[in-house]
Design a protein around this motif. Structure first.
Motif, PDB file in Angstrom:
ATOM      1  N   THR A 184       0.835  -1.200   0.000  1.00  0.00           N
ATOM      2  CA  THR A 184       0.000   0.000   0.000  1.00  0.00           C
ATOM      3  C   THR A 184       0.873   1.255   0.000  1.00  0.00           C
ATOM      4  O   THR A 184       1.984   1.236   0.542  1.00  0.00           O
ATOM      5  CB  THR A 184      -0.918   0.028   1.239  1.00  0.00           C
ATOM      6  N   PRO A 185       0.390   2.358  -0.592  1.00  0.00           N
ATOM      7  CA  PRO A 185       1.113   3.632  -0.476  1.00  0.00           C
ATOM      8  C   PRO A 185       1.052   4.192   0.941  1.00  0.00           C
ATOM      9  O   PRO A 185       1.823   5.091   1.285  1.00  0.00           O
ATOM     10  CB  PRO A 185       0.375   4.555  -1.450  1.00  0.00           C
ATOM     11  N   GLY A 186       0.102   3.722   1.748  1.00  0.00           N
ATOM     12  CA  GLY A 186      -0.011   4.222   3.114  1.00  0.00           C
ATOM     13  C   GLY A 186      -1.384   4.791   3.413  1.00  0.00           C
ATOM     14  O   GLY A 186      -2.274   4.838   2.566  1.00  0.00           O
ATOM     15  N   ARG A 187      -1.547   5.232   4.643  1.00  0.00           N
ATOM     16  CA  ARG A 187      -2.864   5.617   5.136  1.00  0.00           C
ATOM     17  C   ARG A 187      -3.431   6.871   4.491  1.00  0.00           C
ATOM     18  O   ARG A 187      -4.608   7.184   4.633  1.00  0.00           O
ATOM     19  CB  ARG A 187      -2.815   5.801   6.654  1.00  0.00           C
ATOM     20  N   TYR A 188      -2.611   7.637   3.769  1.00  0.00           N
ATOM     21  CA  TYR A 188      -3.124   8.846   3.126  1.00  0.00           C
ATOM     22  C   TYR A 188      -3.663   8.587   1.717  1.00  0.00           C
ATOM     23  O   TYR A 188      -4.155   9.497   1.058  1.00  0.00           O
ATOM     24  CB  TYR A 188      -2.041   9.933   3.090  1.00  0.00           C
ATOM     25  N   ASN A 189      -3.586   7.350   1.284  1.00  0.00           N
ATOM     26  CA  ASN A 189      -4.149   6.997  -0.013  1.00  0.00           C
ATOM     27  C   ASN A 189      -5.661   6.908   0.087  1.00  0.00           C
ATOM     28  O   ASN A 189      -6.215   6.493   1.108  1.00  0.00           O
ATOM     29  CB  ASN A 189      -3.574   5.655  -0.483  1.00  0.00           C
ATOM     30  N   SER A 190      -6.358   7.286  -1.006  1.00  0.00           N
ATOM     31  CA  SER A 190      -7.819   7.325  -0.980  1.00  0.00           C
ATOM     32  C   SER A 190      -8.450   5.962  -0.717  1.00  0.00           C
ATOM     33  O   SER A 190      -9.566   5.874  -0.217  1.00  0.00           O
ATOM     34  CB  SER A 190      -8.356   7.889  -2.302  1.00  0.00           C
ATOM     35  N   ALA A 191      -7.753   4.885  -1.066  1.00  0.00           N
ATOM     36  CA  ALA A 191      -8.321   3.542  -0.904  1.00  0.00           C
ATOM     37  C   ALA A 191      -7.646   2.771   0.230  1.00  0.00           C
ATOM     38  O   ALA A 191      -7.697   1.541   0.258  1.00  0.00           O
ATOM     39  CB  ALA A 191      -8.200   2.764  -2.212  1.00  0.00           C
ATOM     40  N   PHE A 192      -7.031   3.484   1.187  1.00  0.00           N
ATOM     41  CA  PHE A 192      -6.294   2.773   2.236  1.00  0.00           C
ATOM     42  C   PHE A 192      -7.186   1.852   3.050  1.00  0.00           C
ATOM     43  O   PHE A 192      -6.769   0.770   3.449  1.00  0.00           O
ATOM     44  CB  PHE A 192      -5.590   3.758   3.175  1.00  0.00           C
ATOM     45  N   TYR A 193      -8.431   2.277   3.286  1.00  0.00           N
ATOM     46  CA  TYR A 193      -9.326   1.386   4.033  1.00  0.00           C
ATOM     47  C   TYR A 193      -9.413   0.025   3.332  1.00  0.00           C
ATOM     48  O   TYR A 193      -9.327  -1.023   3.982  1.00  0.00           O
ATOM     49  CB  TYR A 193     -10.737   1.977   4.160  1.00  0.00           C
ATOM     50  N   GLU A 194      -9.572   0.059   2.015  1.00  0.00           N
ATOM     51  CA  GLU A 194      -9.696  -1.201   1.285  1.00  0.00           C
ATOM     52  C   GLU A 194      -8.425  -2.030   1.380  1.00  0.00           C
ATOM     53  O   GLU A 194      -8.482  -3.263   1.501  1.00  0.00           O
ATOM     54  CB  GLU A 194     -10.046  -0.933  -0.173  1.00  0.00           C
ATOM     55  N   HIS A 195      -7.267  -1.367   1.337  1.00  0.00           N
ATOM     56  CA  HIS A 195      -6.003  -2.095   1.432  1.00  0.00           C
ATOM     57  C   HIS A 195      -5.915  -2.853   2.758  1.00  0.00           C
ATOM     58  O   HIS A 195      -5.592  -4.058   2.784  1.00  0.00           O
ATOM     59  CB  HIS A 195      -4.814  -1.134   1.318  1.00  0.00           C
ATOM     60  N   SER A 196      -6.206  -2.156   3.866  1.00  0.00           N
ATOM     61  CA  SER A 196      -6.109  -2.793   5.174  1.00  0.00           C
ATOM     62  C   SER A 196      -7.186  -3.857   5.345  1.00  0.00           C
ATOM     63  O   SER A 196      -6.948  -4.922   5.929  1.00  0.00           O
ATOM     64  CB  SER A 196      -6.201  -1.744   6.287  1.00  0.00           C
ATOM     65  N   PHE A 197      -8.374  -3.577   4.817  1.00  0.00           N
ATOM     66  CA  PHE A 197      -9.482  -4.533   4.885  1.00  0.00           C
ATOM     67  C   PHE A 197      -9.126  -5.832   4.173  1.00  0.00           C
ATOM     68  O   PHE A 197      -9.305  -6.933   4.708  1.00  0.00           O
ATOM     69  CB  PHE A 197     -10.722  -3.886   4.250  1.00  0.00           C
ATOM     70  N   LEU A 198      -8.592  -5.717   2.947  1.00  0.00           N
ATOM     71  CA  LEU A 198      -8.279  -6.911   2.169  1.00  0.00           C
ATOM     72  C   LEU A 198      -7.124  -7.699   2.777  1.00  0.00           C
ATOM     73  O   LEU A 198      -7.146  -8.935   2.798  1.00  0.00           O
ATOM     74  CB  LEU A 198      -7.963  -6.531   0.723  1.00  0.00           C
ATOM     75  N   LEU A 246       0.087  -6.414   5.496  1.00  0.00           N
ATOM     76  CA  LEU A 246      -0.060  -5.137   4.806  1.00  0.00           C
ATOM     77  C   LEU A 246       1.258  -4.405   4.956  1.00  0.00           C
ATOM     78  O   LEU A 246       1.683  -4.105   6.075  1.00  0.00           O
ATOM     79  CB  LEU A 246      -1.195  -4.324   5.434  1.00  0.00           C
ATOM     80  N   VAL A 247       1.929  -4.125   3.844  1.00  0.00           N
ATOM     81  CA  VAL A 247       3.273  -3.559   3.919  1.00  0.00           C
ATOM     82  C   VAL A 247       3.371  -2.255   3.139  1.00  0.00           C
ATOM     83  O   VAL A 247       2.628  -2.036   2.174  1.00  0.00           O
ATOM     84  CB  VAL A 247       4.336  -4.546   3.381  1.00  0.00           C
ATOM     85  N   GLU A 248       4.265  -1.402   3.588  1.00  0.00           N
ATOM     86  CA  GLU A 248       4.645  -0.204   2.850  1.00  0.00           C
ATOM     87  C   GLU A 248       6.082  -0.388   2.379  1.00  0.00           C
ATOM     88  O   GLU A 248       6.755  -1.374   2.728  1.00  0.00           O
ATOM     89  CB  GLU A 248       4.496   1.032   3.732  1.00  0.00           C
ATOM     90  N   ALA A 249       6.561   0.562   1.604  1.00  0.00           N
ATOM     91  CA  ALA A 249       7.904   0.428   1.021  1.00  0.00           C
ATOM     92  C   ALA A 249       8.969   0.207   2.091  1.00  0.00           C
ATOM     93  O   ALA A 249       9.900  -0.581   1.897  1.00  0.00           O
ATOM     94  CB  ALA A 249       8.231   1.666   0.195  1.00  0.00           C
ATOM     95  N   SER A 250       8.824   0.889   3.218  1.00  0.00           N
ATOM     96  CA  SER A 250       9.835   0.785   4.277  1.00  0.00           C
ATOM     97  C   SER A 250       9.878  -0.606   4.917  1.00  0.00           C
ATOM     98  O   SER A 250      10.845  -0.937   5.611  1.00  0.00           O
ATOM     99  CB  SER A 250       9.572   1.837   5.355  1.00  0.00           C
ATOM    100  N   ASP A 251       8.835  -1.401   4.689  1.00  0.00           N
ATOM    101  CA  ASP A 251       8.796  -2.762   5.247  1.00  0.00           C
ATOM    102  C   ASP A 251       9.495  -3.771   4.351  1.00  0.00           C
ATOM    103  O   ASP A 251       9.650  -4.936   4.742  1.00  0.00           O
ATOM    104  CB  ASP A 251       7.344  -3.210   5.443  1.00  0.00           C
ATOM    105  N   LEU A 252       9.898  -3.336   3.148  1.00  0.00           N
ATOM    106  CA  LEU A 252      10.458  -4.252   2.166  1.00  0.00           C
ATOM    107  C   LEU A 252      11.879  -3.853   1.785  1.00  0.00           C
ATOM    108  O   LEU A 252      12.246  -2.678   1.851  1.00  0.00           O
ATOM    109  CB  LEU A 252       9.588  -4.281   0.898  1.00  0.00           C
ATOM    110  N   PHE A 253      12.652  -4.830   1.363  1.00  0.00           N
ATOM    111  CA  PHE A 253      13.957  -4.553   0.763  1.00  0.00           C
ATOM    112  C   PHE A 253      14.290  -5.664  -0.219  1.00  0.00           C
ATOM    113  O   PHE A 253      13.696  -6.752  -0.179  1.00  0.00           O
ATOM    114  CB  PHE A 253      15.052  -4.407   1.824  1.00  0.00           C
ATOM    115  N   VAL A 254      15.210  -5.382  -1.118  1.00  0.00           N
ATOM    116  CA  VAL A 254      15.624  -6.347  -2.134  1.00  0.00           C
ATOM    117  C   VAL A 254      17.095  -6.680  -1.938  1.00  0.00           C
ATOM    118  O   VAL A 254      17.939  -5.778  -1.806  1.00  0.00           O
ATOM    119  CB  VAL A 254      15.393  -5.798  -3.562  1.00  0.00           C
TER     120      VAL A 254
END
Length: 480
Positions: free
Chosen positions: A229-243, A251-259
């Motif tokens: 998810t882009p984070g809680r300020y995204n218009s569809a954040f409720y749906e992201h967390s719900f799903l 549910l991860v944001e960029a800071s939760d991931l690394f390559v």
């Protein structure tokens, strides 16, 4: 514009009650219930539904709104009803269309046979802002580009549905489909007792099975899925967390991931954990600052390298946005025929491509009768509804159209079908559309029966988008 088809009464009505027409079989039981139930009961239940949505926080953001950045999408308590026979026709057409979309995307990022054959103009593809050169000849897991599709449809009479547009990037709204059903079951259990309604509650299980099925071929363990998810300020954040919650995935944001070494990992309290499938709700431009926008703080550096190496599946694939383009949409009947060898089961709305001189001339001369849309527009923004526009608005839009005709398509003003809706004055017909969700996995194509019905709550309005004042309804497919 012809009169609207009333889905309850089966006739064409002028926005009135349509009582002269007989009730269609799908609505017989519901109509009796509406007749026998006092208006005060509906008022109470509508208030309870709104309270439920407020409690769970099911809102959407409105960018640029000075009054409030968070709103509830209005929910109508009267369901839309389809017969199983009607749904079966739609289901076959949806599977055919999404199969063709996947084949089209695989082709334009591969051998480009449809361009060579003259099915789709080369410049419309290769100069399209959503065509990603970075994806050319990239082998993606299982060759599937559109894992989750939302196909917007409108009904115009008893047997005729049109596809209004395809949503192949990050289609939203499925959380409302699921929450609408839960609210209806809580508030109106007696209605479900009297109807055999096909379930939609299994959508999260179907989505998870789809995502797990498209994990990279070399995956030797149970696939690990995460929702980006882009984070809680995204218009569809409720749906992201719900799903994420319904799927049972992180549910991860960029800071939760690394390559590392072309493999994607997420940070956990137990250390790094490999991720095999990312259900991403971030636009292409922001996915990887090393490949796309270098200023993106929402993306994961090295993600595209892991993707190209075949070590992670992105759902939906990078570059699917070109399938959302409304000019590409106009070629879908030809695309379906070319890739499936069949005629399209679902029709397109007749459309003028303003990039063509003859079409542009016709559209400019008939703006007051047409709906004009930006080819990459969404949410009801950047469009003109000619019959409802002022003379000044039409003149301004004509100048915009002549300045950049490639950016627009035009369509006749379809009279979307109406369904009974509870409004301030009581029960009245309002225009609706339908967004079914199609899941394409390596094993099968899955579609839950129904989808998200959006309703234009203003009398006479044809604009159903939530950002433009529209609401939603539960969609029932009678399993009988």
């Amino acid at each position: 514009m012809r009169l609207a088809f009333d889905e309850m009464h089966g006739g064409e009505v002028r926005g009135g009650s349509g009582e002269a027409a007989p009730v269609r079989s799908a609505y017989e039981t519901l109509r009796r219930w509406l007749d026998e139930t006092p208006s005060a009961f509906f008022d109470t239940r509508r208030s309870q539904a709104e309270l439920f949505f407020r409690k769970i926080g099911i809102t959407f953001a409105v960018y640029g709104d000075n009054e409030s950045s968070e709103r509830l999408i209005p929910f109508d308590i009267i369901p839309r009803v389809l017969m199983k026979s009607e749904w079966s026709v739609l289901e076959r057409g949806l599977k055919q269309r999404v199969t063709a979309l996947n084949a089209f995307l695989a082709d334009i990022y591969g051998p480009q046979e449809c361009i060579k054959a003259g099915i789709v103009p080369a410049d419309l593809v290769l100069r399209n802002p959503h065509y990603r050169l970075e994806m050319k000849d990239v082998k993606i897991p299982h060759g599937i580009y559109v894992h989750i599709a939302g196909i917007d449809m409108v009904r115009v009479d008893e047997n005729e549905f049109f596809v209004l547009e395809d949503n192949a990037r990050t289609p939203s709204g499925v959380s409302y489909m699921l929450e609408n059903r839960e609210v209806m079951m809580r508030l109106f259990p007696e209605l479900f007792t009297n109807h055999r309604v096909a379930p939609v509650e299994n959508y999260p299980d179907s989505l998870l099975s789809t995502l797990q099925s498209v994990a990279p071929e070399a995956t030797e363990h149970d696939p690990v899925v995460a929702l980006l998810t882009p984070g809680r300020y995204n218009s569809a954040f409720y749906e992201h967390s719900f799903l994420a919650d319904k799927l049972g995935v992180e549910l991860v944001e960029a800071s939760d991931l690394f390559v590392r070494d072309d493999v994607v990992y997420m940070r956990t309290t137990r250390g790094a954990k490999r991720v095999d499938v990312l259900y991403r709700r971030i636009d292409d431009d922001y996915l990887d600052p090393l490949v796309f926008r270098p200023d993106s703080a929402l993306g994961v550096p090295g993600l595209m390298a892991a993707y190209r190496a075949g070590n992670v599946t992105l759902a939906n694939a990078v570059g699917t946005g070109i399938a959302d383009d409304k000019a590409v949409y106009t070629y879908m009947p030809d695309i379906v025929r070319f890739f499936t060898g069949e005629e399209a089961l679902l029709k397109n709305v007749p459309t003028w491509r303003c990039r063509e001189a003859d079409s542009l001339s016709y559209v400019v001369d008939n703006l007051s009768e047409l709906v004009v849309k930006e080819v990459n527009g969404s949410g009801g923004y950047g469009m003109l509804v000619g019959p409802h526009a002022s003379k000044r608005e039409i003149e301004d839009f004509a100048r915009k159209l002549k300045h950049n005709p490639d950016n627009f398509i035009a369509q006749p003003t379809l009279s979307l079908s109406t369904c009974p809706t509870f409004v301030a004055s009581g029960v009245a017909p309002r225009h609706v559309d339908l967004r079914p969700f199609v899941l394409t996995g390596a094993d099968e194509v899955r579609i839950v029966p129904g989808g998200l019905t959006r309703v234009a709550l203003k009398e006479g309005s044809l604009v159903v988008n939530s950002s433009q004042g529209g609401g939603t309804k539960d969609t029932w497919v009678l399993d009988a």
